[in-house]
Design an enzyme around this catalytic site. Structure first.
Site, PDB file in Angstrom:
ATOM      1  N   GLN A  17       0.994  -1.338   0.036  1.00  0.00           N
ATOM      2  CA  GLN A  17       0.150  -0.148  -0.048  1.00  0.00           C
ATOM      3  C   GLN A  17       0.911   1.480  -0.026  1.00  0.00           C
ATOM      4  O   GLN A  17       0.476   2.217  -0.774  1.00  0.00           O
ATOM      5  CB  GLN A  17      -0.998   0.066   1.269  1.00  0.00           C
ATOM      6  CG  GLN A  17      -1.765   1.204   1.127  1.00  0.00           C
ATOM      7  CD  GLN A  17      -2.826   1.327   2.409  1.00  0.00           C
ATOM      8  OE1 GLN A  17      -3.307   2.372   2.589  1.00  0.00           O
ATOM      9  NE2 GLN A  17      -2.817   0.304   3.210  1.00  0.00           N
ATOM     10  N   GLU A 139       1.570  -1.284   8.167  1.00  0.00           N
ATOM     11  CA  GLU A 139       0.626  -0.083   8.590  1.00  0.00           C
ATOM     12  C   GLU A 139       0.380  -0.011  10.137  1.00  0.00           C
ATOM     13  O   GLU A 139       0.760   1.088  10.773  1.00  0.00           O
ATOM     14  CB  GLU A 139      -0.901  -0.237   7.892  1.00  0.00           C
ATOM     15  CG  GLU A 139      -2.042   0.692   8.664  1.00  0.00           C
ATOM     16  CD  GLU A 139      -1.589   2.301   8.076  1.00  0.00           C
ATOM     17  OE1 GLU A 139      -1.359   2.619   7.043  1.00  0.00           O
ATOM     18  OE2 GLU A 139      -1.825   3.107   9.166  1.00  0.00           O
TER      19      GLU A 139
HETATM   20  N1  COA Z   1      11.595 -10.146  -9.337  1.00  0.00           N
HETATM   21  C1  COA Z   1      12.478 -10.980  -8.074  1.00  0.00           C
HETATM   22  N2  COA Z   1      12.506 -10.821  -6.773  1.00  0.00           N
HETATM   23  C2  COA Z   1      11.700  -9.879  -6.477  1.00  0.00           C
HETATM   24  C3  COA Z   1      10.963  -8.908  -7.344  1.00  0.00           C
HETATM   25  C4  COA Z   1      11.141  -9.165  -8.411  1.00  0.00           C
HETATM   26  N3  COA Z   1      10.585  -8.362  -9.596  1.00  0.00           N
HETATM   27  N4  COA Z   1      10.488  -8.170  -6.627  1.00  0.00           N
HETATM   28  C5  COA Z   1      10.755  -8.323  -5.015  1.00  0.00           C
HETATM   29  N5  COA Z   1      11.523  -9.505  -5.070  1.00  0.00           N
HETATM   30  C6  COA Z   1      12.326 -10.037  -4.006  1.00  0.00           C
HETATM   31  C7  COA Z   1      13.103  -9.303  -3.394  1.00  0.00           C
HETATM   32  O1  COA Z   1      14.262  -8.913  -4.135  1.00  0.00           O
HETATM   33  C8  COA Z   1      12.973  -9.892  -1.996  1.00  0.00           C
HETATM   34  O2  COA Z   1      14.202 -10.730  -2.029  1.00  0.00           O
HETATM   35  P1  COA Z   1      15.069 -11.229  -0.926  1.00  0.00           P
HETATM   36  O3  COA Z   1      14.688 -10.900   0.548  1.00  0.00           O
HETATM   37  O4  COA Z   1      15.810 -12.493  -1.259  1.00  0.00           O
HETATM   38  O5  COA Z   1      16.255 -10.178  -1.219  1.00  0.00           O
HETATM   39  C9  COA Z   1      11.714 -10.423  -1.738  1.00  0.00           C
HETATM   40  O6  COA Z   1      11.121 -10.149  -2.856  1.00  0.00           O
HETATM   41  C10 COA Z   1      10.813  -9.736  -0.529  1.00  0.00           C
HETATM   42  O7  COA Z   1      11.042  -8.595  -0.550  1.00  0.00           O
HETATM   43  P2  COA Z   1      10.459  -7.671   0.688  1.00  0.00           P
HETATM   44  O8  COA Z   1      10.100  -6.473   0.262  1.00  0.00           O
HETATM   45  O9  COA Z   1      11.161  -7.940   1.861  1.00  0.00           O
HETATM   46  O10 COA Z   1       8.633  -8.437   0.752  1.00  0.00           O
HETATM   47  P3  COA Z   1       8.172  -9.039   2.151  1.00  0.00           P
HETATM   48  O11 COA Z   1       6.791  -9.358   1.466  1.00  0.00           O
HETATM   49  O12 COA Z   1       8.990 -10.091   2.703  1.00  0.00           O
HETATM   50  O13 COA Z   1       7.897  -7.948   2.959  1.00  0.00           O
HETATM   51  C11 COA Z   1       7.090  -5.847   3.632  1.00  0.00           C
HETATM   52  C12 COA Z   1       6.977  -6.959   2.668  1.00  0.00           C
HETATM   53  C13 COA Z   1       5.979  -4.611   3.277  1.00  0.00           C
HETATM   54  C14 COA Z   1       7.014  -5.838   5.154  1.00  0.00           C
HETATM   55  C15 COA Z   1       8.667  -4.921   3.436  1.00  0.00           C
HETATM   56  O14 COA Z   1       8.687  -5.009   2.086  1.00  0.00           O
HETATM   57  C16 COA Z   1       8.797  -3.911   4.125  1.00  0.00           C
HETATM   58  O15 COA Z   1       9.230  -3.648   5.179  1.00  0.00           O
HETATM   59  N6  COA Z   1       8.733  -2.474   3.357  1.00  0.00           N
HETATM   60  C17 COA Z   1       9.111  -1.273   3.640  1.00  0.00           C
HETATM   61  C18 COA Z   1       8.199  -0.593   4.701  1.00  0.00           C
HETATM   62  C19 COA Z   1       6.809  -0.506   3.848  1.00  0.00           C
HETATM   63  O16 COA Z   1       6.362   0.029   2.845  1.00  0.00           O
HETATM   64  N7  COA Z   1       5.793  -1.155   4.495  1.00  0.00           N
HETATM   65  C20 COA Z   1       4.325  -0.950   4.180  1.00  0.00           C
HETATM   66  C21 COA Z   1       3.773  -1.947   3.051  1.00  0.00           C
HETATM   67  S1  COA Z   1       2.215  -1.294   2.755  1.00  0.00           S
END
Ligand code: COA
Length: 425
Positions: A17, A139
């Site tokens: 989001q 959130e």
């Molecule tokens: N191709 C290949 N891999 C991809 C990709 C793509 N197009 N897009 C994402 N990935 C992979 C990443 O490289 C990552 O891999 P790694 O952990 O092996 O390095 C993996 O997807 C996970 O990414 P991540 O962002 O950590 O996702 P998550 O589902 O584990 O966590 C959140 C989700 C939201 C908790 C995290 O992204 C976060 O803390 N974000 C910052 C704060 C935020 O915006 N939070 C609110 C979200 S509404």
């Protein structure tokens, strides 16, 4: 110029989001937003809270209007190569991955800055540098760590989170402002820069008045909080204050006619000092205009419970809309508690484009919130969210200038999985 940001191209690496709200706003202002999604699944929200089986959820569709979608496996060599090419062709990269993800992908800031020194790299993280910088955040975690939850709810109840997505959408808004500011600075400096917003910081910024109250506590009780009138001592931190007004004009949520069966038959009523005399006349307490216990704001502060109880006797004789009409005739600030159903049906919100109906090829028609920021020279037409990978070939062709053969080679590499489009020539 038809749209404020029409020459701006965004490489949108956002998901869930917070980031998507930011890039959606930029798209509404005219930017070409290319959403990069993982082949197969795409943004996880496509499949979350699905109301119709195998159809992009409202969660996704309502956060990703006016964007193009490409799939790209950025963990493959070909995917990294294409990503590098896209970085060269874009003005802004926006991401809200977990901490360290972009680095692990092979694209730390220094590398990106070398690939395209003009590229602005905008990131949302849960926390800024410090003990929690490596933590993932959603959130409600941001609401809790940014000070909102400790100050929301009733004094004798649990901390509460609010339905307004101040952690996600609030941070997305902050990031959008950072991006357009960096774009403006780039017009003079010619350089890209990093823009970062931590969700904790964004929520704290929105909870600013509660940090104000924290410091006021050192100089005495917070007299506009109900607990002052109730004689309950203050502790050492800003307490939860229920529905007390956060400002200098005391306010409360009061029952209106029908409250026994309608959970939203309430009105927010503010006893603004400037209109106190008119409030007294309306509720039938004309003596309060001159009585020393009620005539001035400081005299009223210890009696707010009694005063609002009396006002509520009056509001309970009216529906929330009748009360709104009567009170506004006398310029008394108030607002009915509007349900999502009432907002969805509100004709004026439809007329301004704040609530819009959108047509989607697999879902049909649905309602969404349009752009709440109105620019007189940059009209917004809300268009549907893209299907997963819908624009993969189009972007390879238009943005990277690939031939049909090159596009076929990309598909053969397995780095993308969008539908092959015959128009690839
Ligand atoms: N191709 C290949 N891999 C991809 C990709 C793509 N197009 N897009 C994402 N990935 C992979 C990443 O490289 C990552 O891999 P790694 O952990 O092996 O390095 C993996 O997807 C996970 O990414 P991540 O962002 O950590 O996702 P998550 O589902 O584990 O966590 C959140 C989700 C939201 C908790 C995290 O992204 C976060 O803390 N974000 C910052 C704060 C935020 O915006 N939070 C609110 C979200 S509404």
């Amino acid at each position: 110029m038809e749209k404020a940001l029409q020459d701006v191209r965004i490489l949108d690496f956002t998901h869930v989001q917070s980031g998507p709200t930011c890039t959606q706003l930029l798209a509404w202002f005219g930017a070409d937003v290319i959403k990069v999604e993982r082949p197969g699944t795409g943004d996880i929200t496509r499949g979350q809270l699905q109301d119709i089986p195998n159809v992009d959820s409202l969660y996704f569709t309502m956060l990703n209007h006016n964007k193009r979608s490409i799939t790209l496996d950025t963990k493959t060599a070909k995917g990294k190569e294409l990503l590098t090419e896209l970085m060269r062709k874009c003005d802004v990269l926006v991401e809200n991955f977990g901490p360290g993800v972009l680095d692990r992908m092979g694209f730390p800031w220094e590398t990106i800055h070398k690939i395209n020194p003009k590229l602005i790299v905008a990131s949302i993280k849960g926390f800024g540098p410090g003990p929690y910088e490596d933590c993932k955040v959603y959130e409600n975690i941001a609401q809790c760590t940014g000070g909102a939850a400790s100050t929301t709810g009733f004094r004798d109840g649990l901390p509460l989170v609010t339905g307004a997505q101040i952690g996600d959408s609030g941070t997305g808004l902050h990031l959008a402002l950072g991006i357009v500011t960096a774009l403006y600075q780039r017009t003079q400096s010619g350089r890209g820069q990093r823009v970062t917003v931590a969700m904790q910081d964004g929520v704290l910024n929105l909870s600013r008045v509660k940090l104000r109250d924290q410091q006021r506590l050192a100089h005495g009780p917070l007299k506009e909080y109900s607990q002052y009138g109730e004689g309950i001592p203050f502790g050492d931190a800003t307490p939860r204050a229920g529905n007390d007004s956060g400002g200098g004009q005391p306010g409360r949520i009061l029952k209106c006619k029908g409250w026994e069966s309608d959970p939203n038959a309430y009105i927010y009523f503010i006893t603004q000092a400037q209109v106190w005399d008119r409030i007294c006349d309306i509720i039938g307490e004309p003596d309060w205009k001159t009585h020393p216990d009620y005539a001035t704001p400081p005299a009223r502060l210890p009696r707010l419970n009694e005063i609002f109880a009396r006002i509520e006797q009056w509001t309970m004789t009216k529906t929330k809309f009748e009360a709104m009409e009567i009170l506004n005739r006398d310029n008394i600030p108030c607002g009915p508690i509007l349900s999502m159903k009432e907002l969805a049906e509100d004709a004026s919100l439809r007329a301004t484009g704040t609530v819009v109906e959108v047509d989607h090829p697999t879902r049909g028609k649905y309602l969404s919130v349009g752009n709440p920021i109105k620019l007189s020279d940059s009209p917004v037409e809300v268009t549907r969210s893209p299907l997963l990978g819908e624009h993969t070939d189009e972007v390879l062709r238009e943005v990277l200038g690939f031939s049909a053969q090159q596009i076929a080679d990309v598909h053969a590499s397995g780095a993308v999985d969008g539908p092959r489009q015959q128009a690839a020539e």
